[in-house]
Enzyme design. Structure first.
Site, mmCIF file in Angstrom:
data_model
loop_
_atom_site.group_PDB
_atom_site.id
_atom_site.type_symbol
_atom_site.label_atom_id
_atom_site.label_comp_id
_atom_site.label_asym_id
_atom_site.label_seq_id
_atom_site.Cartn_x
_atom_site.Cartn_y
_atom_site.Cartn_z
ATOM 1 N N GLU A 148 0.807 -1.225 0.000
ATOM 2 C CA GLU A 148 0.000 0.000 0.000
ATOM 3 C C GLU A 148 0.839 1.274 0.000
ATOM 4 O OE1 GLU A 148 -3.043 -0.246 3.009
ATOM 5 O OE2 GLU A 148 -4.078 -1.790 1.880
ATOM 6 N N GLU B 48 -4.409 -8.764 -0.356
ATOM 7 C CA GLU B 48 -5.021 -8.503 0.954
ATOM 8 C C GLU B 48 -6.507 -8.263 0.758
ATOM 9 O OE1 GLU B 48 -2.719 -5.821 3.454
ATOM 10 O OE2 GLU B 48 -4.569 -5.164 4.408
HETATM 11 C C1 GAL Z 1 -4.592 -2.478 5.108
HETATM 12 C C2 GAL Z 1 -3.137 -2.551 5.506
HETATM 13 C C3 GAL Z 1 -2.954 -3.435 6.701
HETATM 14 C C4 GAL Z 1 -3.952 -3.138 7.757
HETATM 15 C C5 GAL Z 1 -5.322 -3.314 7.193
HETATM 16 C C6 GAL Z 1 -6.428 -3.137 8.196
HETATM 17 O O1 GAL Z 1 -4.857 -1.359 4.376
HETATM 18 O O2 GAL Z 1 -2.381 -3.038 4.449
HETATM 19 O O3 GAL Z 1 -1.659 -3.277 7.199
HETATM 20 O O4 GAL Z 1 -3.770 -1.855 8.196
HETATM 21 O O5 GAL Z 1 -5.479 -2.385 6.160
HETATM 22 O O6 GAL Z 1 -7.643 -3.293 7.573
#
Ligand code: GAL
Length: 954
Positions: free
Chosen positions: A444, A519
């Site tokens: 990100e 993710e």
């Molecule tokens: C994402 C991030 C993670 C965590 C997650 C929580 O955007 O990559 O590290 O923060 O959100 O939802």
């Protein structure tokens, strides 16, 4: 059976056999690891440096440098000040063993950063004294710190030898030039700045991974210096071996490099040799090849590992050996049908995870990695994303052994030389692991949709490929993927974080690009709470809440499962972790994203994914539990059934409530009025009953119950085992909504290293011997004592309840070779020696303090040639350690040769008349003042005399 799935074994006859086989396999894998650990190098030695560090929480400020003398000395090697100095008195520091995370010991503090779990981190110092045998003189000596959170500065014998500005990469330090041998004491000092942050999650603080001292022959294989990753080319398997050799010796050396492939049974399959020239103080790379026909493949069900033994030989004799493991498997990503392992399509069912666990923070014993990975595998996971940093080496070994595919991730998105070096370190260290299939260069990053981001990833991909062309490079992007120039054009696999709505558009616009969900989900659940209460910070455990950017577990998986072009998913997250308590803040200190809580206790999402992901055995589970207060009778309760069968029937107190066709994504729900008793579910596949689940209303808590994850552990002082704590009613039913305090007692060869219960809102300490059950469960982590053998007993007590005791067998295990602990001694090493005088000088004469030219710095231990004179003065200053400041002490000068007069603070205190070698002892009175010692030595001109031995203070 209560509250558990009953498997109809006729329909799955292989199940039990499989389990036995699995057990045997794990035991075998364990033996291999022990063998590898101890056989690591026959000629080289890798000693654990985990034991006996002195620790100080808080900074020890360096003295302010003033005046020319101090400024001059400050700029010299070996002359570090303060706690970095060898002569610093650390006698009142706490002594502990690594891995150590000091943040987890701290109380929860509303003023600390919520992202770091409301734990103060700060600054800490570690120090360790040790000796190196005279026999090691000439060897190559390397210090290794696997991970220190977060910024660290390391001194060896008063010289700054290393800085690491990343808490997730290892430090390898050649200490050969700084080492002292024999009776002389070496000192390591490590300053850890954990005010620095690299993440937005809990990062712990301190020397939280293992430390090692490695002794090798001057001509040796460098650390991580064997790259032996099997490849299949034109249908033929082989292991190209690349060995990086370094020569720290004084002469060029002709060597032979020999590599042998060894099968899982220990049989040598093929051997290859090549000659190499190792130039002094240079590196060289030798390449070999180990062809093999029909190797046993590394698969997820049978992760077979081979070994490659690499030996360096000089005149036929082995001088260095390194054994690495490898696995034979092919991997392939496609743009239309995802991922293939050994040419079989495998949908990646992964989770992202941080590295902390309940009770222990980030100081995770190796065996807890196995525990966590097995929990994930039980859920049907076949992939793991190390978010957002490289993991511990032992974690990857466990993935290789257990059969889980890995996305290994770089921490800092930066292409400047130091950060590129860190990424290269990751690839070099990890590129032999068959489990690793993807290198992720970032997570990100706001620059993803820009030319800057593209240029950076392009460079990172190229650097990775120089080290490993057998895996794919990805980046976990949260946006920017439709920009005219963006990172998707520089990676091999486009990683999508969330943005489910963009999957189809991206695939349509870029049909040749390979895609993965790096993710997803970020759903929010509190284990065992079935009503959301935002005031109490509870999120109902029905997979009904999500972050603004995420989806429920069910919606998230459906989106992946229905799109063949997406290779798979990495759910955020497998386990809860400290920090990121979204959507809450104080007092909530840990996240609720986990499919399991911080202890690894399953939430509803565990069974949802298990039903969706497991296909080799029947899965059936109901939530919630069926123990509700009396005033709930008649009130509607939502029941959710998770199964991988076709149909599911719900029965309450013997009466059928209804049968439903299974919705494999959404699962099945009913709402029924609560009546205490027995709630059952039966699931069917092709009309045949395959599983039966029962949960019953429990009565009052009566008896505690302890369930260890394993019955036996190794008594080497490292092995750790989680023990589940729960409470049963009079009939032996678990009381799943019990929240009551429990205290613990340990007897036998082991200790409690941490406690937890998965409650994100709890501020109970992680250490100690007390923990409350949270919604029926708590966890105690026990660790064996070094040299332990026999019964390790854990006793659980709670007022008004029957105690429980569990006994774990601690098996005698070989001691892990370690660097012996050396008590710190105040040694006076920094002396100055006057010129040689022909007539008796004033021993207390004034000398400019920075004059190193007429009065040369000298270390006691060798005789001096009294050239052209018969008198010389040795001078030093010292401030006594705390004990001697209080009690007074004695300076012991060993082997003083020549006649001598000793002046303490300009007063003559001792006279030695004989010229022959003898010890001198000088007493000093209590007080915390700096003393000056002047030793006037008289000898015959041109003879040898002086301080021939060490000078210590007792
Ligand atoms: C994402 C991030 C993670 C965590 C997650 C929580 O955007 O990559 O590290 O923060 O959100 O939802």
């Amino acid at each position: 059976m209560r509250s558990s799935s009953v498997i109809s074994s006729e329909s799955y006859p292989a199940y039990n056999k499989k389990k036995v086989f699995k057990l045997l396999r794990l035991r075998f894998a364990f033996l291999i690891i022990v063998a590898i650990f101890f056989a690591q190098d026959s000629d080289a030695q890798r000693l654990s440096f985990d034991k006996g560090w002195s620790f100080h929480l808080g900074d020890v400020p360096f003295p302010v440098i003033t005046g020319h003398g101090m400024s001059y000395a400050n700029a010299k090697a070996g002359r570090a000040w303060g706690a970095a100095a060898p002569e610093f008195d650390d006698s009142d520091w706490r002594v502990l063993n690594l891995p150590h995370d000091w943040a987890v010991d701290q109380p929860f503090d509303s003023t600390a950063n919520l992202s770091q779990g409301y734990k103060q981190r700060g600054i800490g110092w570690y120090r360790r004294s040790f000796k190196i045998d005279n026999a090691d003189h000439g060897k190559y000596l390397e210090l290794q710190f696997d991970g220190i959170s977060t910024f660290c500065t390391i001194w060896v014998n008063g010289t700054l030898v290393h800085r690491n500005w990343c808490g997730y990469t290892s430090s390898y330090i050649d200490i050969t030039p700084f080492a002292k041998y024999g009776e002389e004491i070496n000192t390591i000092a490590v300053r850890v700045d954990a005010i620095a942050q690299e993440g937005w999650w809990y990062e712990g603080a301190g020397m939280y991974r293992h430390a090692w001292l490695v002794k090798r022959s001057p001509v040796h294989i460098v650390t991580d210096g064997v790259y032996a990753q099997p490849v299949k080319s034109n249908g033929l398997w082989g292991v190209p071996v690349e060995v990086t050799i370094e020569n720290s010796g004084k002469k060029e050396s002709s060597i032979e490099v020999e590599s042998t492939l060894i099968d899982p049974k220990g049989k040598e399959i093929v051997q290859s040799r090549v000659n190499a020239q190792a130039a002094s103080l240079d590196k060289t790379v030798a390449s070999l090849s180990l062809p093999i026909a029909n190797p046993q493949l590394w698969t997820l069900d049978k992760p077979t590992l081979y070994k490659v033994r690499t030996i360096l030989k000089q005149s036929g004799a082995g001088i260095d050996t390194l054994i690495t493991s490898c696995g034979f498997r092919t991997i392939r990503f496609t743009a239309d049908s995802g991922f293939y392992l050994n040419d079989k399509r495998v949908k990646l069912k992964g989770t992202c995870n941080h590295q902390d666990h309940a009770g222990i923070g980030v100081a995770v014993p190796n065996s807890i990695w196995d525990f966590r990975l097995k929990k994930l595998k039980e859920m049907g996971v076949n992939a793991y994303r190390c978010s957002h940093n490289p993991p511990a080496a032992e974690f990857l070994e466990a993935c290789d052994r257990i059969g889980i595919l890995v996305m290994d991730e770089n921490r800092n998105f930066n292409t400047s030389p130091e950060y590129m070096r860190q990424m290269e370190w990751m690839v070099r260290r990890d590129r032999n692991h068959p489990s690793i299939i993807l290198w992720s260069v970032f997570n990100e990053e706001p620059m993803a949709g820009s030319e800057n981001g593209y240029e950076m990833v392009r460079r990172m991909n190229a650097v990775v490929k120089k080290l490993d062309t057998t895996r794919y490079v990805t980046a976990a992007a949260s946006g920017g993927l439709f920009a005219p120039v963006n990172v998707s054009q520089a990676v091999d696999i486009v990683g999508f974080n969330y943005q489910v709505e963009n999957y189809d558009r991206f695939h349509k616009e870029n049909p040749t690009m390979k895609m993965i969900s790096s993710e997803d989900e970020s759903a929010l659940d509190t284990r065992g709470e079935y009503t959301s209460d935002l005031k109490k910070h509870f999120l109902a455990d029905y997979d009904s809440q999500t972050s603004d950017w995420g989806t429920t577990h069910r919606v998230g998986w459906k989106a992946i499962a229905e799109r063949p072009f997406i290779a798979g998913c990495f759910v955020w997250t497998g386990f809860d972790y400290r920090g990121e308590p979204q959507p809450f803040n104080w007092p909530t200190a840990s996240s609720s994203f986990g499919i399991m809580d911080m202890c690894g206790f399953p939430k509803t999402a565990f069974y949802i994914h298990q039903a969706q992901w497991v296909d080799d055995r029947p899965i059936l589970h109901l939530v919630p539990h069926w123990t509700w207060p009396v005033d709930s009778i008649g009130k509607k309760i939502k029941i959710m059934a998770m199964t991988n069968a076709d149909k599911v029937k719900l029965i309450l107190n013997g009466k059928e409530i209804g049968e439903q066709v299974v919705d494999k994504y959404e699962m099945n729900t009913w709402e029924i009025p609560y009546t205490p008793g027995r709630l059952e579910a039966i699931s069917y596949k092709n009309g045949k009953e395959v599983a039966h689940f029962v949960t019953e209303t429990a009565g009052k808590p009566v008896k505690l119950q302890l369930i260890p994850d394993r019955q036996t552990i190794k008594g080497e002082g490292w092995d750790a085992v989680p023990v589940t704590v729960r409470v049963l009613d009079a009939k032996g039913l678990p009381v799943e909504n019990a929240n009551l305090p429990v205290t613990f007692e340990v007897q036998g060869p082991g200790v409690i290293i941490g406690l937890g219960n998965g409650n994100a809102n709890s501020h109970e300490p992680d250490k100690g011997n007390q923990r409350s059950l949270y919604n029926g469960l708590a966890q105690v982590i026990l660790q064996s004592a070094e040299g332990g053998e026999g019964k390790l007993m854990l006793i659980a007590k709670s007022e008004g309840l029957v105690n429980d005791t569990v006994s774990i067998t601690v098996l005698r295990a070989p001691q892990i070779p370690f660097v012996p602990i050396q008590k710190q001694l105040q040694t006076l090493n920094n002396w100055r020696l006057s010129p040689f005088f022909s007539s008796r000088p004033d021993p207390n004469q004034k000398v400019t303090d920075f004059d190193q030219n007429s009065w040369a710095p000298v270390k006691p231990g060798t005789l001096q040639q009294f050239v052209g004179g018969s008198f010389a003065i040795y001078r030093t200053t010292f401030r006594p350690f705390k004990a001697q400041s209080i009690n007074g002490g004695t300076v012991i000068l060993k082997d003083v040769t020549g006649s001598a007069e000793v002046y303490l603070d300009e007063k003559l205190v001792k006279v030695k008349t004989s010229k022959t070698k003898a010890d001198i002892e000088v007493k000093f009175v209590p007080g915390n003042t700096e003393h000056q010692l002047n030793i006037l030595i008289k000898s015959s001109p041109d003879s040898k005399a002086g301080l021939a031995g060490t000078v210590i203070i007792d």
